[in-house]
Scaffold this active site. Structure first.
Site, PDB file in Angstrom:
ATOM      1  N   LYS A   1      39.821  41.514  43.077  1.00 13.98           N
ATOM      2  CA  LYS A   1      39.751  42.935  42.694  1.00 13.98           C
ATOM      3  C   LYS A   1      41.119  43.615  42.813  1.00 13.98           C
ATOM      4  O   LYS A   1      41.408  44.552  42.082  1.00 13.98           O
ATOM      5  CB  LYS A   1      38.678  43.654  43.528  1.00 13.98           C
ATOM      6  CG  LYS A   1      37.248  43.123  43.275  1.00 13.98           C
ATOM      7  CD  LYS A   1      36.830  43.266  41.810  1.00 13.98           C
ATOM      8  CE  LYS A   1      35.353  42.917  41.599  1.00 13.98           C
ATOM      9  NZ  LYS A   1      34.933  43.058  40.202  1.00 13.98           N
TER      10      LYS A   1
ATOM     11  N   TYR B   1      37.138  37.433  46.878  1.00 15.55           N
ATOM     12  CA  TYR B   1      36.586  38.611  46.191  1.00 15.55           C
ATOM     13  C   TYR B   1      37.571  39.788  46.203  1.00 15.55           C
ATOM     14  O   TYR B   1      37.951  40.293  45.144  1.00 15.55           O
ATOM     15  CB  TYR B   1      35.219  38.971  46.782  1.00 15.55           C
ATOM     16  CG  TYR B   1      34.544  40.120  46.047  1.00 15.55           C
ATOM     17  CD1 TYR B   1      34.192  39.994  44.705  1.00 15.55           C
ATOM     18  CD2 TYR B   1      34.273  41.321  46.687  1.00 15.55           C
ATOM     19  CE1 TYR B   1      33.582  41.040  44.020  1.00 15.55           C
ATOM     20  CE2 TYR B   1      33.664  42.369  46.013  1.00 15.55           C
ATOM     21  CZ  TYR B   1      33.329  42.228  44.677  1.00 15.55           C
ATOM     22  OH  TYR B   1      32.726  43.268  44.000  1.00 15.55           O
TER      23      TYR B   1
ATOM     24  N   ASN C   1      33.010  44.090  33.083  1.00 16.63           N
ATOM     25  CA  ASN C   1      32.225  44.381  34.288  1.00 16.63           C
ATOM     26  C   ASN C   1      31.684  43.133  34.984  1.00 16.63           C
ATOM     27  O   ASN C   1      31.391  43.175  36.177  1.00 16.63           O
ATOM     28  CB  ASN C   1      31.063  45.309  33.891  1.00 16.63           C
ATOM     29  CG  ASN C   1      30.023  45.429  34.971  1.00 16.63           C
ATOM     30  OD1 ASN C   1      30.252  46.065  35.993  1.00 16.63           O
ATOM     31  ND2 ASN C   1      28.875  44.778  34.783  1.00 16.63           N
TER      32      ASN C   1
HETATM   33  P1  NAD Z   1      24.951  41.700  39.446  1.00 20.16           P
HETATM   34  O1  NAD Z   1      25.002  40.405  40.157  1.00 20.16           O
HETATM   35  O2  NAD Z   1      23.712  42.518  39.431  1.00 20.16           O
HETATM   36  O3  NAD Z   1      25.431  41.501  37.919  1.00 20.16           O
HETATM   37  C1  NAD Z   1      26.511  40.664  37.604  1.00 20.16           C
HETATM   38  C2  NAD Z   1      26.635  40.547  36.113  1.00 20.16           C
HETATM   39  O4  NAD Z   1      27.674  39.612  35.862  1.00 20.16           O
HETATM   40  C3  NAD Z   1      25.382  40.028  35.442  1.00 20.16           C
HETATM   41  O5  NAD Z   1      25.138  40.763  34.263  1.00 20.16           O
HETATM   42  C4  NAD Z   1      25.727  38.595  35.076  1.00 20.16           C
HETATM   43  O6  NAD Z   1      25.175  38.169  33.833  1.00 20.16           O
HETATM   44  C5  NAD Z   1      27.231  38.640  34.952  1.00 20.16           C
HETATM   45  N1  NAD Z   1      27.775  37.327  35.251  1.00 20.16           N
HETATM   46  C6  NAD Z   1      27.664  36.633  36.424  1.00 20.16           C
HETATM   47  N2  NAD Z   1      28.240  35.414  36.310  1.00 20.16           N
HETATM   48  C7  NAD Z   1      28.725  35.355  35.026  1.00 20.16           C
HETATM   49  C8  NAD Z   1      29.416  34.365  34.290  1.00 20.16           C
HETATM   50  N3  NAD Z   1      29.755  33.186  34.818  1.00 20.16           N
HETATM   51  N4  NAD Z   1      29.744  34.645  32.990  1.00 20.16           N
HETATM   52  C9  NAD Z   1      29.438  35.825  32.437  1.00 20.16           C
HETATM   53  N5  NAD Z   1      28.787  36.805  33.078  1.00 20.16           N
HETATM   54  C10 NAD Z   1      28.433  36.564  34.360  1.00 20.16           C
HETATM   55  O7  NAD Z   1      26.157  42.518  40.063  1.00 20.16           O
HETATM   56  P2  NAD Z   1      26.614  44.047  40.004  1.00 20.16           P
HETATM   57  O8  NAD Z   1      26.507  44.561  41.381  1.00 20.16           O
HETATM   58  O9  NAD Z   1      25.989  44.776  38.886  1.00 20.16           O
HETATM   59  O10 NAD Z   1      28.162  43.797  39.714  1.00 20.16           O
HETATM   60  C11 NAD Z   1      28.815  44.239  38.551  1.00 20.16           C
HETATM   61  C12 NAD Z   1      30.278  44.442  38.868  1.00 20.16           C
HETATM   62  O11 NAD Z   1      30.381  45.439  39.904  1.00 20.16           O
HETATM   63  C13 NAD Z   1      30.996  43.206  39.421  1.00 20.16           C
HETATM   64  O12 NAD Z   1      32.287  43.124  38.861  1.00 20.16           O
HETATM   65  C14 NAD Z   1      31.086  43.474  40.924  1.00 20.16           C
HETATM   66  O13 NAD Z   1      32.168  42.822  41.513  1.00 20.16           O
HETATM   67  C15 NAD Z   1      31.241  44.979  40.921  1.00 20.16           C
HETATM   68  N6  NAD Z   1      30.897  45.637  42.192  1.00 20.16           N
HETATM   69  C16 NAD Z   1      29.634  45.608  42.688  1.00 20.16           C
HETATM   70  C17 NAD Z   1      29.340  46.252  43.887  1.00 20.16           C
HETATM   71  C18 NAD Z   1      27.959  46.259  44.489  1.00 20.16           C
HETATM   72  O14 NAD Z   1      27.818  46.664  45.668  1.00 20.16           O
HETATM   73  N7  NAD Z   1      26.929  45.860  43.777  1.00 20.16           N
HETATM   74  C19 NAD Z   1      30.356  46.932  44.572  1.00 20.16           C
HETATM   75  C20 NAD Z   1      31.644  46.952  44.039  1.00 20.16           C
HETATM   76  C21 NAD Z   1      31.911  46.307  42.828  1.00 20.16           C
END
Ligand code: NAD
Length: 245
Positions: free
Chosen positions: A157, A153, A88
């Site tokens: 994906k 990005y 994730n």
């Molecule tokens: P967030 O920024 O709240 O959390 C990101 C997580 O990734 C954190 O737990 C962080 O520790 C971890 N992370 C970041 N850099 C890292 C690194 N270098 N090494 C290891 N871990 C690392 O983001 P989120 O919104 O919870 O995103 C989680 C997933 O959901 C991601 O893959 C993101 O692309 C995807 N996503 C998010 C959204 C959105 O709108 N929030 C939409 C579509 C997909």
């Protein structure tokens, strides 16, 4: 729904990942969360403890295969098996191509794609030995149509979807299911920096009329990780209020 299962969740320290940790624990899985550094992992573990949830955490460099492999071995020794892997962790981008350096582009690919490869490669032998498992990747709604800036990005994906669909075929004979969840805009730190002027039009464009809560996304992971999804593999499940275009 997950009693007796051991699950690893990368990016489990906040946002969507942290909510998956909570929901999997509610459903009786043993959960190990991965984060990027000691400080954020300790903070997440303390936060969960204050909610009455006990989990273990690690912070390997996901781009170092040897380091990842060593920790996966430690986890197998400690817990006996790994049944569920949730890839994730991810970062996003929104700069125009002129302002994006090749280093920016590589940084996104490193975490959003190469780290998934490393984690999966390290876990698969143990799942094969255990005669089954579930691997779930976090994709995004931008993996369907792209986005108007920050090309790294959506490119990453699209690659996540490719890994998911291909590995589903490769690993099906070993009873390992591989799927992805493609969230729409979700209320986490990833979007909290966007100004209201940018968020409001996004909300207006979503047929369900709101952005997702992390729990909306975590529910899809729970379903796909559970035996209810026993015959589902190689799927990209959109959870985006129909905001795909
Ligand atoms: P967030 O920024 O709240 O959390 C990101 C997580 O990734 C954190 O737990 C962080 O520790 C971890 N992370 C970041 N850099 C890292 C690194 N270098 N090494 C290891 N871990 C690392 O983001 P989120 O919104 O919870 O995103 C989680 C997933 O959901 C991601 O893959 C993101 O692309 C995807 N996503 C998010 C959204 C959105 O709108 N929030 C939409 C579509 C997909």
């Amino acid at each position: 729904m997950l009693e007796g299962s051991v699950a690893i969740i990368t990016g489990g320290t906040r946002g969507i990942g942290l909510e998956i940790v909570r929901l999997f624990k509610e459903n009786k899985a043993e959960v190990i969360l991965f984060g990027s550094k000691e400080e954020t992992v300790s903070k997440a573990i303390a936060q969960l403890k204050s909610e009455g949830i006990n989990v273990n955490g690690y912070y390997p460099n996901l781009n170092n295969y040897e380091e990842v492999g060593q920790i996966i071995k430690e986890i197998v020794v400690k817990y006996g098996h790994i049944d569920i892997l949730i890839n994730n962790a991810g970062i996003s981008a929104n700069k125009k191509i002129e302002d994006t350096t090749s280093t920016d582009f590589s940084k996104i690919m490193d975490l959003n794609v190469n780290a998934i490869f490393n984690m999966t490669k390290a876990v698969v032998p143990f799942m094969k030995e255990n005669k089954g498992g579930v691997i779930l990747n976090t994709s995004s709604m931008v993996s369907i149509y792209g986005q108007p800036s920050g090309v790294g990005y959506p490119a990453s994906k699209f690659a996540v979807n490719g890994l998911t669909k291909s590995l589903a075929r490769e690993l099906a004979p070993f009873n390992i299911r591989v799927n992805a969840v493609a969230p729409g805009v979700t209320k986490t730190d990833m979007i909290s920096s966007l100004p209201k002027e940018q968020i409001d039009p996004i909300i207006q464009s979503i047929p369900l009329g709101r952005i997702a809560e992390p729990r909306d996304i975590a529910n899809a992971f729970l379903f796909l990780a559970s035996d209810m999804a026993n015959y589902i593999t190689g799927n990209i499940l959109s959870v985006d209020g129909a905001a795909r275009s």
